[in-house]
Design a protein around this motif. Sequence first.
Motif, PDB file in Angstrom:
ATOM      1  N   UNK A  94       5.926  -4.870 -10.601  1.00  0.00           N
ATOM      2  CA  UNK A  94       5.551  -3.808  -9.663  1.00  0.00           C
ATOM      3  C   UNK A  94       6.587  -2.699  -9.615  1.00  0.00           C
ATOM      4  N   UNK A  95       6.193  -1.522 -10.062  1.00  0.00           N
ATOM      5  CA  UNK A  95       7.054  -0.343  -9.991  1.00  0.00           C
ATOM      6  C   UNK A  95       6.183   0.896 -10.136  1.00  0.00           C
ATOM      7  N   UNK A  96       6.762   2.044  -9.892  1.00  0.00           N
ATOM      8  CA  UNK A  96       6.028   3.297 -10.032  1.00  0.00           C
ATOM      9  C   UNK A  96       5.597   3.861  -8.688  1.00  0.00           C
ATOM     10  N   UNK A  97       4.701   4.837  -8.741  1.00  0.00           N
ATOM     11  CA  UNK A  97       4.238   5.542  -7.549  1.00  0.00           C
ATOM     12  C   UNK A  97       2.804   5.138  -7.209  1.00  0.00           C
ATOM     13  N   UNK A  98       2.542   4.919  -5.930  1.00  0.00           N
ATOM     14  CA  UNK A  98       1.205   4.587  -5.442  1.00  0.00           C
ATOM     15  C   UNK A  98       0.777   5.605  -4.391  1.00  0.00           C
ATOM     16  N   UNK A  99      -0.493   6.007  -4.470  1.00  0.00           N
ATOM     17  CA  UNK A  99      -1.074   6.884  -3.459  1.00  0.00           C
ATOM     18  C   UNK A  99      -2.208   6.130  -2.773  1.00  0.00           C
ATOM     19  N   UNK A 100      -2.126   6.011  -1.451  1.00  0.00           N
ATOM     20  CA  UNK A 100      -3.166   5.326  -0.716  1.00  0.00           C
ATOM     21  C   UNK A 100      -3.641   6.216   0.432  1.00  0.00           C
ATOM     22  N   UNK A 101      -4.914   6.069   0.789  1.00  0.00           N
ATOM     23  CA  UNK A 101      -5.498   6.854   1.866  1.00  0.00           C
ATOM     24  C   UNK A 101      -6.249   5.937   2.811  1.00  0.00           C
ATOM     25  N   UNK A 102      -6.343   6.344   4.069  1.00  0.00           N
ATOM     26  CA  UNK A 102      -7.001   5.517   5.081  1.00  0.00           C
ATOM     27  C   UNK A 102      -7.334   6.375   6.294  1.00  0.00           C
ATOM     28  N   UNK A 103      -8.240   5.888   7.165  1.00  0.00           N
ATOM     29  CA  UNK A 103      -8.548   6.624   8.393  1.00  0.00           C
ATOM     30  C   UNK A 103      -7.316   6.789   9.268  1.00  0.00           C
ATOM     31  N   UNK A 104      -7.315   7.865  10.033  1.00  0.00           N
ATOM     32  CA  UNK A 104      -6.165   8.184  10.875  1.00  0.00           C
ATOM     33  C   UNK A 104      -5.844   7.040  11.834  1.00  0.00           C
ATOM     34  N   UNK A 105      -6.875   6.474  12.482  1.00  0.00           N
ATOM     35  CA  UNK A 105      -6.639   5.451  13.487  1.00  0.00           C
ATOM     36  C   UNK A 105      -5.974   4.212  12.904  1.00  0.00           C
ATOM     37  N   UNK A 106      -6.465   3.752  11.761  1.00  0.00           N
ATOM     38  CA  UNK A 106      -5.871   2.566  11.141  1.00  0.00           C
ATOM     39  C   UNK A 106      -4.439   2.846  10.694  1.00  0.00           C
ATOM     40  N   UNK A 107      -4.215   4.038  10.158  1.00  0.00           N
ATOM     41  CA  UNK A 107      -2.875   4.397   9.728  1.00  0.00           C
ATOM     42  C   UNK A 107      -1.889   4.421  10.880  1.00  0.00           C
ATOM     43  N   UNK A 108      -2.338   4.951  12.008  1.00  0.00           N
ATOM     44  CA  UNK A 108      -1.459   5.063  13.178  1.00  0.00           C
ATOM     45  C   UNK A 108      -1.099   3.702  13.754  1.00  0.00           C
ATOM     46  N   UNK A 109      -2.035   2.753  13.726  1.00  0.00           N
ATOM     47  CA  UNK A 109      -1.820   1.497  14.427  1.00  0.00           C
ATOM     48  C   UNK A 109      -1.298   0.370  13.548  1.00  0.00           C
ATOM     49  N   UNK A 110      -1.494   0.476  12.223  1.00  0.00           N
ATOM     50  CA  UNK A 110      -1.141  -0.661  11.372  1.00  0.00           C
ATOM     51  C   UNK A 110      -0.177  -0.331  10.226  1.00  0.00           C
ATOM     52  N   UNK A 121       9.681  -5.799   0.024  1.00  0.00           N
ATOM     53  CA  UNK A 121       9.415  -6.812  -0.998  1.00  0.00           C
ATOM     54  C   UNK A 121       9.452  -6.229  -2.406  1.00  0.00           C
ATOM     55  N   UNK A 122       9.023  -4.964  -2.547  1.00  0.00           N
ATOM     56  CA  UNK A 122       8.926  -4.332  -3.867  1.00  0.00           C
ATOM     57  C   UNK A 122       9.662  -2.987  -3.845  1.00  0.00           C
ATOM     58  N   UNK A 123      10.980  -3.021  -3.913  1.00  0.00           N
ATOM     59  CA  UNK A 123      11.779  -1.794  -3.754  1.00  0.00           C
ATOM     60  C   UNK A 123      11.614  -0.780  -4.880  1.00  0.00           C
ATOM     61  N   UNK A 124      11.018  -1.175  -6.003  1.00  0.00           N
ATOM     62  CA  UNK A 124      10.849  -0.228  -7.110  1.00  0.00           C
ATOM     63  C   UNK A 124       9.515   0.521  -7.037  1.00  0.00           C
ATOM     64  N   UNK A 125       8.764   0.276  -5.974  1.00  0.00           N
ATOM     65  CA  UNK A 125       7.491   0.959  -5.774  1.00  0.00           C
ATOM     66  C   UNK A 125       7.662   2.076  -4.753  1.00  0.00           C
ATOM     67  N   UNK A 126       7.201   3.272  -5.110  1.00  0.00           N
ATOM     68  CA  UNK A 126       7.202   4.416  -4.201  1.00  0.00           C
ATOM     69  C   UNK A 126       5.776   4.600  -3.670  1.00  0.00           C
ATOM     70  N   UNK A 127       5.633   4.773  -2.371  1.00  0.00           N
ATOM     71  CA  UNK A 127       4.313   4.830  -1.747  1.00  0.00           C
ATOM     72  C   UNK A 127       4.114   6.159  -1.031  1.00  0.00           C
ATOM     73  N   UNK A 128       2.985   6.785  -1.283  1.00  0.00           N
ATOM     74  CA  UNK A 128       2.571   7.990  -0.562  1.00  0.00           C
ATOM     75  C   UNK A 128       1.313   7.651   0.227  1.00  0.00           C
ATOM     76  N   UNK A 129       1.348   7.807   1.554  1.00  0.00           N
ATOM     77  CA  UNK A 129       0.227   7.474   2.430  1.00  0.00           C
ATOM     78  C   UNK A 129      -0.410   8.754   2.947  1.00  0.00           C
ATOM     79  N   UNK A 130      -1.726   8.836   2.821  1.00  0.00           N
ATOM     80  CA  UNK A 130      -2.482   9.983   3.307  1.00  0.00           C
ATOM     81  C   UNK A 130      -3.437   9.511   4.390  1.00  0.00           C
ATOM     82  N   UNK A 131      -3.253  10.010   5.615  1.00  0.00           N
ATOM     83  CA  UNK A 131      -4.157   9.691   6.717  1.00  0.00           C
ATOM     84  C   UNK A 131      -5.190  10.795   6.829  1.00  0.00           C
ATOM     85  N   UNK A 132      -6.447  10.429   6.670  1.00  0.00           N
ATOM     86  CA  UNK A 132      -7.494  11.449   6.653  1.00  0.00           C
ATOM     87  C   UNK A 132      -8.810  10.856   7.121  1.00  0.00           C
TER      88      UNK A 132
END
Length: 319
Positions: A94-110, A121-132
């Motif tokens: 596991x490494x590299x960049x990940x882009x994930x998207x989710x509803x605003x409410x779920x993103x805010x609460x979880x 757990x996976x320090x070589x993974x970069x994560x970009x989260x989009x709440x929309x």
Amino acid sequence: MLLTHINLNDLIIFREVIRAGGFSVAARKLNQPKASVSRAVQRLEDDLAVRLIQRTTRSLHLTEAGVLLFEQANASLQQIGDVLCRIKNMHEQPEGHLKITMPVELGMYFMGSLIADFMQLYPRVHVQVDLSSRLVNLIEEGFDLALRMGAGALEDSSLVAKKLGELSLRFYASPYYLGKHGRPDTLQTLTKHESILFRHTHQQTIQASCLSHKKVPDSRTEIQLHGKLSVDHYSVMKDAAVAGAGIALMPPFMCHAEVLAGQLVNILEQYVVETDQLFLVYPTRKHLPAAVKVLLDFMSERLLSHPLLNLDQSNEIHA
């Protein structure tokens, strides 16, 4: 002149001939006939229209063009090899960049704490989260994974959706509203109250199940809610309910803190409405990078075990 017709394999053979110091040794290392190796170098010279190697019966000598090509090709092929190894490792480690998207409410609460734990757990993974709130096009916008609620998660048939389960909705109202208008004790009396509607402008038809008879097919009761206020975000609905605007049908995870604080009361506790399904959606199940695989597993486990979601079924389908 564009050299798009240059054969990369011929370039690799040329490099090996120079490294080995001759065609015969290179042929043995490459496990190819000497004639094939000689033809590859000849083909490369023909493609470039330049002499690369001066051959004698006992030795070979690089021309000026040959020296230039060897130096550049050696470095470039090494770089290509490094890139290919890295790409291969991305599907194993596991490494590299990940882009994930989710509803605003779920993103805010979880998602804040969940993603933080994942990256520990996976320090070589970069994560970009989009709440929309919009339905993001995963492929065109380069997203690896989406967390989606409701039937809209399945609109694109080219995607894969992993169903986590049903999101249970409950009825909530503020003590102020209940003190002013009374507390409904049946679904039928609920229809006489002011409801805060989700998406629909004037009315909302729902089917509620009695928890004590949840497995009985005819235990579902259909009622029509009425209200002057309609919203498209649960967070707005919750704020309006706390302010006493009416009775709101919301996921328990949205209201947990407000219930503990006494700002909202769960009414009609014996009834539950299952209207929103929760899915993990991704572009394809083939050749998934290791980072995407572990994120799928991690999110599935954490969300399925969350006490406020009560998700109790899981399967994978084509969207």
